[in-house]
Motif scaffolding. Structure first.
Motif, PDB file in Angstrom:
ATOM      1  N   ASP A  10      -8.070  -5.284   1.974  1.00  0.00           N
ATOM      2  CA  ASP A  10      -6.691  -4.895   1.626  1.00  0.00           C
ATOM      3  C   ASP A  10      -5.665  -5.674   2.439  1.00  0.00           C
ATOM      4  OD1 ASP A  10      -7.062  -2.680  -0.268  1.00  0.00           O
ATOM      5  OD2 ASP A  10      -8.039  -1.685   1.419  1.00  0.00           O
ATOM      6  N   ASP A  50      -3.149   2.468  11.808  1.00  0.00           N
ATOM      7  CA  ASP A  50      -2.890   2.110  10.412  1.00  0.00           C
ATOM      8  C   ASP A  50      -1.406   1.783  10.335  1.00  0.00           C
ATOM      9  OD1 ASP A  50      -4.554   2.916   7.542  1.00  0.00           O
ATOM     10  OD2 ASP A  50      -2.403   2.439   7.409  1.00  0.00           O
ATOM     11  N   PHE A  51      -1.044   0.878   9.459  1.00  0.00           N
ATOM     12  CA  PHE A  51       0.381   0.536   9.387  1.00  0.00           C
ATOM     13  C   PHE A  51       1.171   1.455   8.460  1.00  0.00           C
ATOM     14  CE2 PHE A  51       0.302  -3.153   5.975  1.00  0.00           C
ATOM     15  CZ  PHE A  51      -0.296  -2.284   5.078  1.00  0.00           C
ATOM     16  N   HIS A  52       0.515   2.485   7.917  1.00  0.00           N
ATOM     17  CA  HIS A  52       1.150   3.385   6.950  1.00  0.00           C
ATOM     18  C   HIS A  52       1.419   4.740   7.623  1.00  0.00           C
ATOM     19  CE1 HIS A  52       0.774   6.025   3.171  1.00  0.00           C
ATOM     20  NE2 HIS A  52       1.903   5.368   3.081  1.00  0.00           N
ATOM     21  N   PHE A 108     -13.889   8.401  -0.299  1.00  0.00           N
ATOM     22  CA  PHE A 108     -14.716   7.684   0.687  1.00  0.00           C
ATOM     23  C   PHE A 108     -15.366   8.600   1.731  1.00  0.00           C
ATOM     24  CE2 PHE A 108     -12.072   3.613  -0.039  1.00  0.00           C
ATOM     25  CZ  PHE A 108     -13.037   3.096  -0.884  1.00  0.00           C
ATOM     26  N   TRP A 133       0.840  -1.204   0.000  1.00  0.00           N
ATOM     27  CA  TRP A 133       0.000   0.000   0.000  1.00  0.00           C
ATOM     28  C   TRP A 133       0.874   1.252   0.000  1.00  0.00           C
ATOM     29  CZ3 TRP A 133      -4.878   1.632  -0.638  1.00  0.00           C
ATOM     30  CH2 TRP A 133      -5.228   2.877  -0.099  1.00  0.00           C
ATOM     31  N   PHE A 176     -12.995   0.589   8.058  1.00  0.00           N
ATOM     32  CA  PHE A 176     -13.651   1.184   6.891  1.00  0.00           C
ATOM     33  C   PHE A 176     -12.849   0.865   5.635  1.00  0.00           C
ATOM     34  CE2 PHE A 176     -14.974   3.619  10.532  1.00  0.00           C
ATOM     35  CZ  PHE A 176     -16.299   3.924  10.287  1.00  0.00           C
ATOM     36  N   ASP A 177     -13.439   0.081   4.761  1.00  0.00           N
ATOM     37  CA  ASP A 177     -12.833  -0.223   3.452  1.00  0.00           C
ATOM     38  C   ASP A 177     -11.367  -0.642   3.564  1.00  0.00           C
ATOM     39  OD1 ASP A 177     -14.834   0.177   1.292  1.00  0.00           O
ATOM     40  OD2 ASP A 177     -15.044   2.124   2.241  1.00  0.00           O
ATOM     41  N   ARG A 193       0.287   1.003  13.578  1.00  0.00           N
ATOM     42  CA  ARG A 193       0.219  -0.403  13.997  1.00  0.00           C
ATOM     43  C   ARG A 193      -0.518  -1.208  12.936  1.00  0.00           C
ATOM     44  NH1 ARG A 193       0.100  -2.409  19.876  1.00  0.00           N
ATOM     45  NH2 ARG A 193       0.815  -0.585  21.032  1.00  0.00           N
ATOM     46  N   ALA A 194      -0.060  -2.409  12.705  1.00  0.00           N
ATOM     47  CA  ALA A 194      -0.800  -3.322  11.838  1.00  0.00           C
ATOM     48  C   ALA A 194      -2.012  -3.840  12.625  1.00  0.00           C
ATOM     49  CB  ALA A 194       0.095  -4.483  11.438  1.00  0.00           C
ATOM     50  N   ALA A 195      -3.018  -4.276  11.883  1.00  0.00           N
ATOM     51  CA  ALA A 195      -4.256  -4.737  12.527  1.00  0.00           C
ATOM     52  C   ALA A 195      -3.984  -5.847  13.549  1.00  0.00           C
ATOM     53  CB  ALA A 195      -5.220  -5.234  11.454  1.00  0.00           C
ATOM     54  N   TYR A 234     -19.012   8.321   4.164  1.00  0.00           N
ATOM     55  CA  TYR A 234     -19.010   8.068   5.614  1.00  0.00           C
ATOM     56  C   TYR A 234     -19.776   9.190   6.322  1.00  0.00           C
ATOM     57  CZ  TYR A 234     -14.970   5.059   4.419  1.00  0.00           C
ATOM     58  OH  TYR A 234     -14.142   4.122   3.860  1.00  0.00           O
ATOM     59  N   GLY A 274      -7.012   0.487  10.331  1.00  0.00           N
ATOM     60  CA  GLY A 274      -6.832   0.792   8.897  1.00  0.00           C
ATOM     61  C   GLY A 274      -7.472   2.137   8.618  1.00  0.00           C
ATOM     62  N   CYS A 275      -7.202   3.103   9.535  1.00  0.00           N
ATOM     63  CA  CYS A 275      -7.958   4.374   9.532  1.00  0.00           C
ATOM     64  C   CYS A 275      -7.536   5.313   8.416  1.00  0.00           C
ATOM     65  CB  CYS A 275      -7.824   5.072  10.881  1.00  0.00           C
ATOM     66  SG  CYS A 275      -6.123   5.622  11.233  1.00  0.00           S
ATOM     67  N   GLY A 276      -6.429   5.026   7.711  1.00  0.00           N
ATOM     68  CA  GLY A 276      -5.989   5.908   6.626  1.00  0.00           C
ATOM     69  C   GLY A 276      -5.776   7.322   7.141  1.00  0.00           C
ATOM     70  N   ASP A 283      -9.078   8.872   0.381  1.00  0.00           N
ATOM     71  CA  ASP A 283      -9.740   9.590   1.471  1.00  0.00           C
ATOM     72  C   ASP A 283     -10.822  10.534   0.932  1.00  0.00           C
ATOM     73  OD1 ASP A 283      -9.923  10.555   4.271  1.00  0.00           O
ATOM     74  OD2 ASP A 283      -9.269  12.422   3.341  1.00  0.00           O
TER      75      ASP A 283
HETATM   76  C1  LIG Z   1      -8.570   1.678   1.150  1.00  0.00           C
HETATM   77  S1  LIG Z   1      -7.672   2.325   2.497  1.00  0.00           S
HETATM   78  C2  LIG Z   1      -8.965   2.868   3.567  1.00  0.00           C
HETATM   79  C3  LIG Z   1      -8.500   3.902   4.533  1.00  0.00           C
HETATM   80  C4  LIG Z   1      -9.596   4.510   5.417  1.00  0.00           C
HETATM   81  N1  LIG Z   1     -10.173   3.532   6.307  1.00  0.00           N
HETATM   82  C5  LIG Z   1     -10.667   5.134   4.556  1.00  0.00           C
HETATM   83  O1  LIG Z   1     -11.743   4.550   4.478  1.00  0.00           O
HETATM   84  O2  LIG Z   1     -10.421   6.193   3.954  1.00  0.00           O
HETATM   85  C6  LIG Z   1      -7.068   0.874   3.329  1.00  0.00           C
HETATM   86  C7  LIG Z   1      -6.204   1.205   4.526  1.00  0.00           C
HETATM   87  O3  LIG Z   1      -5.883  -0.007   5.202  1.00  0.00           O
HETATM   88  C8  LIG Z   1      -4.545   0.088   5.658  1.00  0.00           C
HETATM   89  N2  LIG Z   1      -4.061  -1.287   5.867  1.00  0.00           N
HETATM   90  C9  LIG Z   1      -3.955  -2.268   4.955  1.00  0.00           C
HETATM   91  N3  LIG Z   1      -3.509  -3.401   5.540  1.00  0.00           N
HETATM   92  C10 LIG Z   1      -3.326  -3.109   6.849  1.00  0.00           C
HETATM   93  C11 LIG Z   1      -2.907  -3.871   7.983  1.00  0.00           C
HETATM   94  N4  LIG Z   1      -2.586  -5.156   7.855  1.00  0.00           N
HETATM   95  N5  LIG Z   1      -2.867  -3.264   9.180  1.00  0.00           N
HETATM   96  C12 LIG Z   1      -3.222  -1.967   9.309  1.00  0.00           C
HETATM   97  N6  LIG Z   1      -3.601  -1.199   8.283  1.00  0.00           N
HETATM   98  C13 LIG Z   1      -3.679  -1.767   7.066  1.00  0.00           C
HETATM   99  C14 LIG Z   1      -3.831   0.866   4.576  1.00  0.00           C
HETATM  100  O4  LIG Z   1      -2.642   1.446   5.037  1.00  0.00           O
HETATM  101  C15 LIG Z   1      -4.892   1.895   4.191  1.00  0.00           C
HETATM  102  O5  LIG Z   1      -4.768   3.070   4.929  1.00  0.00           O
END
Ligand SMILES: C[S@@+](CC[C@H](N)C(=O)[O-])C[C@H]1O[C@@H](n2cnc3c(N)ncnc32)[C@H](O)[C@@H]1O
Length: 359
Positions: free
Chosen positions: A258, A210-212, A154, A139, A253-254, A237-239, A158, A187-189, A151
């Motif tokens: 991924d 979020d891990f990014h 989406f 990602w 959310f979405d 943090r990763a999920a 929301y 995965g809050c982006g 962002d």
């Molecule tokens: C499509 S984006 C959605 C972001 C946000 N939730 C939104 O709806 O705008 C997917 C998000 O999931 C995060 N993500 C993907 N795999 C992940 C993991 N294993 N742990 C944490 N975050 C993760 C990505 O970094 C990205 O920010």
């Protein structure tokens, strides 16, 4: 001429129709770049705010080159994106064109999706490499427009549905949030959903993960701007590394599709919930089979999924590659495998479905 072996079977009318369709689609991709230029340079906003005007006046208002703008306006008028008034050689936006092209935050505004699409075109060589080799594509390795565009695309949905329909659909969650609950947004982006929750429920504590890193930094800025730093925090943090704090609500959310290991992530989330906690999973709307999804939404999501979601999952452990059109049946299977015993669909919109999973 082996490649032309089937030309004797061609139906000229069908050929003309299909080539017209493909030409329109290819033309649209170039038009999307023009549209994105209008977004980034503020030309649409200047035309919306200034009303009907000539190319030179618009160039001055937007601070762009007049000659290029005339060419741009001609293409936009030919495409029906702006209106041309030949009698005085001026241009204008109708209220509908203004909303779709220039009204940031409106659910009908398409600029977020345009930004996402352009970000993919900008890195097409990488997309071809990955498509050929089957390698994952993390990602975080996409063009920054991918994150901002996602962002922007989406967030309006929301804002429109989360408070009025999605949360009230969950069993007893709104009451908990009003009294004061512990919530994780995984995965809050860029944190749009996190900030919305914090604004609506000041007695609750909302933690975004979020891990990014760049997304978490953007989310922190967003919370600062919204004045909700008192009841939000953001962490990289990763999920599967969610802290076990006994959350009343974990939302995603979405993002589930991924993840490389959505079953493992959901299992860990279940272990981090309070005994009567809720996992709310927002995913793209989809039917359970390809035949159910052969429509515009399916086209958009399968395309995004080919370029981003599926390679993003492949880049992580397990690499399940659910895809963005997994459908309720498959998602329920994932959640059940993770140990959730009760899973039900609580809401759906034109583009999302919302599942409630309980331990
Ligand atoms: C499509 S984006 C959605 C972001 C946000 N939730 C939104 O709806 O705008 C997917 C998000 O999931 C995060 N993500 C993907 N795999 C992940 C993991 N294993 N742990 C944490 N975050 C993760 C990505 O970094 C990205 O920010």
């Amino acid at each position: 001429m082996r490649g032309l072996a089937h030309t004797d079977k061609l139906d000229p009318e069908k050929l003309e129709q299909f080539s017209l369709k493909v030409m329109t689609d290819i033309g649209s991709s170039v038009l999307t770049l023009l549209s994105y230029i209008g977004d980034q340079t503020g030309v649409y906003r200047a035309l919306r705010d200034g009303g009907r005007m000539g190319a030179d006046a618009l160039a001055r208002a937007a601070g762009v080159d007049a000659r290029y703008l005339r060419e741009w306006l001609s293409a936009q008028a030919a495409a029906g994106y702006v209106n041309y008034h030949a009698e005085d050689e001026t241009f204008s936006l109708s209220p509908e064109q203004a909303v779709v092209l220039a009204q940031e935050g409106h659910p009908a505004c398409m600029q977020g999706y345009a930004q996402f699409a352009i970000s993919q075109l900008a890195t097409y060589e990488k997309a071809i490499d990955v498509f050929r080799s089957g390698a994952g594509r993390p990602w975080g390795e996409h063009h920054s427009g991918c994150f901002c565009g996602t962002d922007r695309f989406f967030r309006p949905g929301y804002a429109l549905h989360m408070l009025d329909s999605w949360l009230p659909g969950l069993d007893g969650v709104v009451e908990k949030l009003q009294r004061g609950a512990r919530v994780a947004d995984v995965g809050c982006g860029h944190g749009s959903s996190t900030v919305m929750l914090a604004e609506a429920f000041p007695a609750s504590v909302i933690e975004g993960f979020d891990f990014h890193l760049p997304s978490i930094e953007a989310a922190r800025e967003r919370a600062e701007e919204a004045g909700v730093t008192g009841n939000t925090s953001f962490e990289v943090r990763a999920a599967k590394q969610l802290p076990a704090k006994g959350y009343d609500l974990v939302c995603m959310f979405d993002a589930l599709h991924d993840m490389g290991d959505p079953v493992g992530a959901a299992r860990h989330i279940r272990e981090c919930l309070a005994p009567d906690g809720t996992f709310m999973v927002v995913e793209p709307l989809a039917g359970d089979s390809l035949s159910d999804n052969l429509n515009l939404l399916g086209q958009l999501f399968y395309s995004s999924s080919t370029l981003v979601c599926t390679p993003a999952s492949r880049a992580q452990e397990v690499g399940l590659a659910l895809g963005a059109q997994a459908g309720e049946k498959r998602l329920t299977e994932v959640l059940k495998l993770a140990g959730f015993t009760r899973v039900r669909r609580v809401a759906q919109t034109q583009s999302n479905m919302v599942l409630e999973a309980r331990p």
